[in-house]
Design an enzyme around this catalytic site. Structure first.
Site, PDB file in Angstrom:
ATOM      1  N   PHE A  11       0.898  -1.106   0.027  1.00 42.04           N
ATOM      2  CA  PHE A  11      -0.073  -0.043   0.046  1.00 42.04           C
ATOM      3  C   PHE A  11       0.933   1.327  -0.164  1.00 42.04           C
ATOM      4  CE2 PHE A  11      -1.778   3.002   3.124  1.00 42.04           C
ATOM      5  CZ  PHE A  11      -2.341   3.788   2.177  1.00 42.04           C
ATOM      6  N   ASP A  55      13.078 -11.351  -1.872  1.00 44.39           N
ATOM      7  CA  ASP A  55      13.086 -11.024  -0.512  1.00 44.39           C
ATOM      8  C   ASP A  55      14.245 -10.071  -0.059  1.00 44.39           C
ATOM      9  OD1 ASP A  55      13.107 -11.423   2.353  1.00 44.39           O
ATOM     10  OD2 ASP A  55      11.964 -12.817   2.139  1.00 44.39           O
ATOM     11  N   TYR A 142       5.017  -5.718  16.782  1.00 46.17           N
ATOM     12  CA  TYR A 142       5.211  -4.892  15.615  1.00 46.17           C
ATOM     13  C   TYR A 142       5.991  -3.478  15.872  1.00 46.17           C
ATOM     14  CZ  TYR A 142       4.276  -1.290  12.145  1.00 46.17           C
ATOM     15  OH  TYR A 142       4.368  -0.392  11.054  1.00 46.17           O
ATOM     16  N   ILE A 184     -10.044   3.799   8.596  1.00 44.17           N
ATOM     17  CA  ILE A 184     -10.810   4.420   7.708  1.00 44.17           C
ATOM     18  C   ILE A 184     -11.279   3.589   6.718  1.00 44.17           C
ATOM     19  CG2 ILE A 184     -10.360   6.069   5.784  1.00 44.17           C
ATOM     20  CD1 ILE A 184      -8.775   7.863   7.576  1.00 44.17           C
ATOM     21  N   ARG A 265     -10.754  -2.849  22.539  1.00 41.09           N
ATOM     22  CA  ARG A 265      -9.766  -3.655  22.676  1.00 41.09           C
ATOM     23  C   ARG A 265      -8.753  -3.447  23.369  1.00 41.09           C
ATOM     24  NH1 ARG A 265      -9.457  -3.439  16.084  1.00 41.09           N
ATOM     25  NH2 ARG A 265      -9.234  -1.290  16.623  1.00 41.09           N
TER      26      ARG A 265
END
Length: 307
Positions: A11, A55, A142, A184, A265
């Site tokens: 993205f 990769d 992450y 979004i 959450r």
């Protein structure tokens, strides 16, 4: 100037590739295609941007594509906070080892590097807005992998690596889809499909939403201004509540769709938005796309392409 973009079929990566190509840069994309979209691949193909399937952990492959004076934009990464919690091993292997390989290849070839990092390195804010001097205490695997990536670059800076770190806040825009899409896109998809917009918590939490074209602008400015050794926040510099976001999506995408509230959450940060004054001062960064304009564009695109 030649620019190599890792993760350039993702993205953020493919939007940066398109923007830089339009500005006259010689752009090459490297991507495993593991998590690319047909939308991104089609856009790259239409612009004639070369794509190498590979990769970035294959350092020899990356090094073979680099020469002194090139710039590598390292956007390749797994990006889901939830997935990283469930599968931390693959995040450390992919994100940390990938960044290590890219940094070493850049150092050995003499190429510069722009590292696409994340506001997740900050963790729970202790002050708002968040500036680059804010403590870095990630609360997810992450976020920790992105911070480790930054530390790798700092290590190799002592050996001569030229790099710039861009800490992105909540990025949205064309081509963001699938299991790892941001709030979004999830709101818009639900609205266009006649489903309820789901908010976790009471909706008073805030986020800093930045359109991906403004991110691409920041990357180009970082290249042009050679802001080596710097860490820069890239966001809108404005907080938006999730309730405000939901109402904006309703108005632009469906009008009558319902909003559904669910329990918060675990681990969600309550408030977050960027202090972007450093990026404004050092590279002339100035986000131009309003949240309403950005959402309107995505809604129109999805309706026209039936995405």
């Amino acid at each position: 100037m030649r620019v190599v973009i890792t993760g350039g079929a993702g993205f953020i990566g493919h939007n940066i590739a398109l923007s830089l190509s339009e500005k006259g840069y010689d752009v090459v994309v490297i991507d495993t295609l593991e998590r690319s979209s047909s939308f991104a691949l089609q856009r790259l193909s239409e612009k004639g941007i070369p794509l190498i399937k590979g990769d970035v952990r294959d350092r020899a492959l990356l090094k073979s594509q680099l020469s002194r004076g090139d710039i590598v934009i390292h956007a390749a990464a797994y990006i889901s906070v939830e997935e990283s919690t469930a599968k931390p091993e693959i995040y450390f292997e992919n994100n940390v080892m990938g960044t290590l390989a890219v940094a070493r290849a850049c150092l050995e070839s003499g190429a510069g590097m722009i590292y696409i990092s994340s506001a997740s390195v900050y963790g729970e804010p202790i002050q708002l807005p968040i500036n680059e001097g804010h403590p870095t205490k990630p609360i997810s695997p992450y976020g920790l992998t992105k911070l480790f990536g930054e530390e790798i670059l700092e290590l190799y800076r002592r050996e001569g690596l030229d790099y710039t770190i861009l800490r992105l806040f909540n990025v949205y825009g064309p081509g963001q889809s699938g299991a790892y899409a941001g709030v979004i896109i999830k709101f818009i998809d639900n609205a266009l499909n006649g489903q309820s917009i789901v908010i976790y918590g009471d909706g008073s939490q805030t986020r800093d939403f930045v359109q991906v074209k403004d991110v691409a602008q920041a990357v180009e400015l970082a290249i042009a201004r050679e802001a080596f050794g710097e860490k820069l926040n890239i966001g809108s510099g404005k907080p938006t509540t999730i309730n405000e976001l939901a109402e904006l999506v309703r108005r632009l995408a469906c009008g009558s769709c319902k909003v559904e509230y669910r329990p918060p959450r675990p681990g969600d940060i309550k408030h977050s938005y960027a202090d972007i004054s450093k990026a404004k001062k050092l590279i002339g960064y100035n986000p131009k796309i309003s949240l309403e304009e950005g959402i309107r564009e995505i809604v129109a695109l999805k309706k026209s392409l039936k995405l």
